[in-house]
Design a protein around this motif. Structure first.
Motif, PDB file in Angstrom:
ATOM      1  N   ARG A 144       0.761  -1.287  -0.052  1.00 47.90           N
ATOM      2  CA  ARG A 144      -0.044  -0.007  -0.047  1.00 47.90           C
ATOM      3  C   ARG A 144       0.700   1.253  -0.006  1.00 47.90           C
ATOM      4  N   ALA A 145       1.934   1.243  -0.663  1.00 42.98           N
ATOM      5  CA  ALA A 145       2.858   2.272  -0.776  1.00 42.98           C
ATOM      6  C   ALA A 145       2.036   3.608  -1.397  1.00 42.98           C
ATOM      7  N   GLY A 146       1.075   3.321  -2.281  1.00 42.04           N
ATOM      8  CA  GLY A 146       0.401   4.598  -2.967  1.00 42.04           C
ATOM      9  C   GLY A 146      -0.392   5.086  -2.116  1.00 42.04           C
ATOM     10  N   LEU A 147      -1.262   4.225  -1.446  1.00 41.36           N
ATOM     11  CA  LEU A 147      -1.933   4.884  -0.356  1.00 41.36           C
ATOM     12  C   LEU A 147      -1.365   5.650   0.702  1.00 41.36           C
ATOM     13  N   PHE A 148      -0.156   5.318   1.275  1.00 46.91           N
ATOM     14  CA  PHE A 148       0.554   6.127   2.171  1.00 46.91           C
ATOM     15  C   PHE A 148       1.356   7.441   1.456  1.00 46.91           C
ATOM     16  N   CYS A 149       1.417   7.054   0.013  1.00 48.23           N
ATOM     17  CA  CYS A 149       2.197   8.604  -0.607  1.00 48.23           C
ATOM     18  C   CYS A 149       0.938   9.337  -0.615  1.00 48.23           C
ATOM     19  N   GLY A 150      -0.279   8.954  -0.976  1.00 49.14           N
ATOM     20  CA  GLY A 150      -1.493   9.823  -1.287  1.00 49.14           C
ATOM     21  C   GLY A 150      -1.591  10.493   0.271  1.00 49.14           C
ATOM     22  N   TRP A 151      -1.674   9.835   1.276  1.00 52.40           N
ATOM     23  CA  TRP A 151      -1.747  10.613   2.619  1.00 52.40           C
ATOM     24  C   TRP A 151      -0.610  11.551   2.841  1.00 52.40           C
ATOM     25  N   VAL A 196     -11.130  16.006  -0.377  1.00 48.12           N
ATOM     26  CA  VAL A 196      -9.904  15.339  -0.618  1.00 48.12           C
ATOM     27  C   VAL A 196      -9.679  14.453   0.712  1.00 48.12           C
ATOM     28  N   MET A 197      -9.982  14.956   1.728  1.00 47.98           N
ATOM     29  CA  MET A 197      -9.878  14.069   2.882  1.00 47.98           C
ATOM     30  C   MET A 197     -10.607  13.030   2.997  1.00 47.98           C
ATOM     31  N   LEU A 198     -12.058  13.250   2.521  1.00 48.16           N
ATOM     32  CA  LEU A 198     -12.982  12.118   2.557  1.00 48.16           C
ATOM     33  C   LEU A 198     -12.497  11.316   1.554  1.00 48.16           C
ATOM     34  N   VAL A 199     -12.251  11.615   0.424  1.00 49.21           N
ATOM     35  CA  VAL A 199     -11.460  10.729  -0.808  1.00 49.21           C
ATOM     36  C   VAL A 199     -10.647   9.769  -0.085  1.00 49.21           C
ATOM     37  N   MET A 200      -9.706  10.285   0.653  1.00 44.93           N
ATOM     38  CA  MET A 200      -8.522   9.554   1.257  1.00 44.93           C
ATOM     39  C   MET A 200      -9.081   8.587   2.148  1.00 44.93           C
ATOM     40  N   ILE A 201      -9.930   8.866   3.052  1.00 44.04           N
ATOM     41  CA  ILE A 201     -10.511   8.166   3.931  1.00 44.04           C
ATOM     42  C   ILE A 201     -11.368   6.919   3.241  1.00 44.04           C
ATOM     43  N   CYS A 203     -10.354   5.478   0.219  1.00 41.48           N
ATOM     44  CA  CYS A 203      -9.597   5.058  -0.486  1.00 41.48           C
ATOM     45  C   CYS A 203      -8.830   4.224   0.674  1.00 41.48           C
ATOM     46  N   THR A 204      -8.824   4.591   1.982  1.00 43.47           N
ATOM     47  CA  THR A 204      -8.051   3.543   2.719  1.00 43.47           C
ATOM     48  C   THR A 204      -9.037   2.629   3.401  1.00 43.47           C
ATOM     49  N   VAL A 205     -10.357   2.744   3.461  1.00 42.34           N
ATOM     50  CA  VAL A 205     -11.209   1.823   3.813  1.00 42.34           C
ATOM     51  C   VAL A 205     -11.469   0.694   2.764  1.00 42.34           C
ATOM     52  N   CYS A 206     -11.204   1.169   1.577  1.00 48.10           N
ATOM     53  CA  CYS A 206     -11.190   0.187   0.236  1.00 48.10           C
ATOM     54  C   CYS A 206     -10.060  -0.429   0.424  1.00 48.10           C
ATOM     55  N   SER A 207      -8.961   0.009   0.822  1.00 49.89           N
ATOM     56  CA  SER A 207      -7.728  -0.699   0.404  1.00 49.89           C
ATOM     57  C   SER A 207      -7.497  -1.989   1.592  1.00 49.89           C
ATOM     58  N   TYR A 208      -8.431  -1.722   2.651  1.00 46.46           N
ATOM     59  CA  TYR A 208      -8.454  -2.647   3.918  1.00 46.46           C
ATOM     60  C   TYR A 208      -9.845  -3.556   3.723  1.00 46.46           C
ATOM     61  N   ARG A 209     -10.275  -3.504   2.529  1.00 44.47           N
ATOM     62  CA  ARG A 209     -11.539  -4.254   2.587  1.00 44.47           C
ATOM     63  C   ARG A 209     -11.498  -5.725   2.726  1.00 44.47           C
ATOM     64  N   THR A 210     -10.492  -6.471   2.562  1.00 47.38           N
ATOM     65  CA  THR A 210     -10.525  -7.680   2.779  1.00 47.38           C
ATOM     66  C   THR A 210     -10.049  -8.062   4.502  1.00 47.38           C
ATOM     67  N   LEU A 211      -9.705  -6.902   5.321  1.00 48.28           N
ATOM     68  CA  LEU A 211      -9.531  -7.276   6.682  1.00 48.28           C
ATOM     69  C   LEU A 211     -10.709  -7.581   7.385  1.00 48.28           C
ATOM     70  N   LYS A 212     -10.664  -8.872   8.160  1.00 46.23           N
ATOM     71  CA  LYS A 212     -11.822  -9.384   8.829  1.00 46.23           C
ATOM     72  C   LYS A 212     -11.121  -9.504  10.266  1.00 46.23           C
ATOM     73  N   LEU A 213     -11.822  -9.132  11.319  1.00 46.50           N
ATOM     74  CA  LEU A 213     -11.278  -9.080  12.618  1.00 46.50           C
ATOM     75  C   LEU A 213     -12.420  -9.777  13.345  1.00 46.50           C
ATOM     76  N   PRO A 214     -12.033 -10.666  14.444  1.00 39.29           N
ATOM     77  CA  PRO A 214     -13.163 -11.421  15.136  1.00 39.29           C
ATOM     78  C   PRO A 214     -13.742 -10.261  16.278  1.00 39.29           C
ATOM     79  N   ALA A 215     -15.228 -10.468  16.431  1.00 38.07           N
ATOM     80  CA  ALA A 215     -15.752  -9.529  17.507  1.00 38.07           C
ATOM     81  C   ALA A 215     -15.624  -9.880  18.761  1.00 38.07           C
ATOM     82  N   ALA A 216     -14.365 -10.011  19.168  1.00 36.23           N
ATOM     83  CA  ALA A 216     -13.786 -10.407  20.594  1.00 36.23           C
ATOM     84  C   ALA A 216     -14.234  -9.283  21.402  1.00 36.23           C
ATOM     85  N   LYS A 217     -14.586  -9.632  22.694  1.00 35.96           N
ATOM     86  CA  LYS A 217     -14.902  -8.575  23.766  1.00 35.96           C
ATOM     87  C   LYS A 217     -13.773  -7.800  23.848  1.00 35.96           C
TER      88      LYS A 217
END
Length: 301
Positions: A144-151, A196-201, A203-217
């Motif tokens: 995700r170098a492109g994402l960090f460069c965008g930020w 632009v800030m909304l677009v970057m947010i 893009c960040t959310v879409c970049s991590y769209r495959t991330l899944k975390l357990p709903a642990a306490k």
């Protein structure tokens, strides 16, 4: 042979490192390590992707090399034709290296030109700072170098606008009372910063769209605490803890007062916190949705 041992064996046969396999699957290297030590089990979509990458059937991946050998050849041909994993990670690193070199060289050229033509090296370094920062990111960040460069570019431009014009995206809250004497162009620039800030947010959310975390306490507790900190604790700290300490600067406000720098830091901390919380909250929601879907399917069966 366990599933983890099969994954390690097939990965070794391809001469891939755990990092190469993680890049191909868009996951962390620690996840691959947990799979191979049987600490955790890949999800179904990751199992299918693993079978495709290794060129084996799902039975052979799960049960071992002696399972369903008759069907492994067509899968191997399809995998090799659709995705060359051995070359994917090195090609990505090579592209980042080339991009980083070009960006650093561009920044150096801009700095030298400013020194020769204007005689101001500091101005040249400031102007070339986005190129230098993005070049370093390309060398240092593997994914995700492109994402960090965008930020990085967004933050550099935002800082420039704050110090050069005194504008930030928070100016949009003054839209209802804005007048022609206050210059509508300044309001337009603030809205552009906000969009632009909304677009970057996004893009960040879409970049991590495959991330899944357990709903642990523990995870849910951290998320609740984070959202409370972002929208309750930090604003209260700023209003009743920081502002009273700089009452003199509030009466003599300028772009170089301590309160102004603290305000910028406060905005960036909240932006980073909200972005991270949004990514992790959606990751928990995705895992929860999959679990509910699996439970419904199990109930139907």
């Amino acid at each position: 042979m366990t599933l983890g041992a099969n994954i390690a064996r097939l990965r070794t046969q391809k001469n891939w490192s755990q990092g190469d396999l993680a890049d191909a699957l868009d996951i962390s290297r620690q996840s691959v390590s947990k799979w191979e030590t049987d600490t955790s089990i890949p999800e179904l979509d990751k199992l299918l992707k693993l079978a495709e990458l290794f060129g084996v059937t799902l039975d052979e991946l799960v049960c071992g090399e002696n399972a369903a050998k008759a069907s492994s050849a067509p899968a191997a041909q399809a995998a090799s034709a659709s995705f060359p994993p051995q070359q994917a990670a090195p090609q990505r690193k090579e592209r980042c290296t080339v991009a980083g070199t070009v960006l650093l060289c561009t920044g150096a050229v801009i700095s030298i030109l400013c020194l020769l033509l204007v005689g101001d090296l500091l101005a040249g370094l400031l102007l070339a700072s986005p190129f230098f920062i993005c070049g370093i990111i390309c060398f240092a960040v593997k994914r995700r170098a492109g994402l960090f460069c965008g930020w990085a570019v967004y933050l550099c431009l935002d800082l420039y606008l704050r110090f050069a014009t005194g504008l930030s995206w928070t100016t949009i809250f003054m839209t209802p009372i804005w007048t022609a004497q206050m210059n509508y162009m300044r309001l337009f620039i603030a809205w552009v910063q906000f969009l632009v800030m909304l677009v970057m947010i996004i893009c960040t959310v879409c970049s991590y769209r495959t991330l899944k975390l357990p709903a642990a306490k523990k995870e849910v507790s951290w998320l609740v605490a984070g959202w409370l900190a972002a929208f309750v604790l930090l604003p209260l700290l700023m209003r009743y803890g920081i502002m009273p300490l700089w009452t003199k600067d509030l009466h003599n406000y300028s772009q170089f007062s301590p309160y102004y720098f603290i305000g910028i830091l406060y905005d960036y901390v909240r932006l980073a916190l909200v972005t991270v919380l949004l990514v992790r909250t959606l990751a928990v929601w995705r895992r929860k949705r999959e679990e509910k879907k699996a439970d419904r399917n199990a109930a139907v069966k």
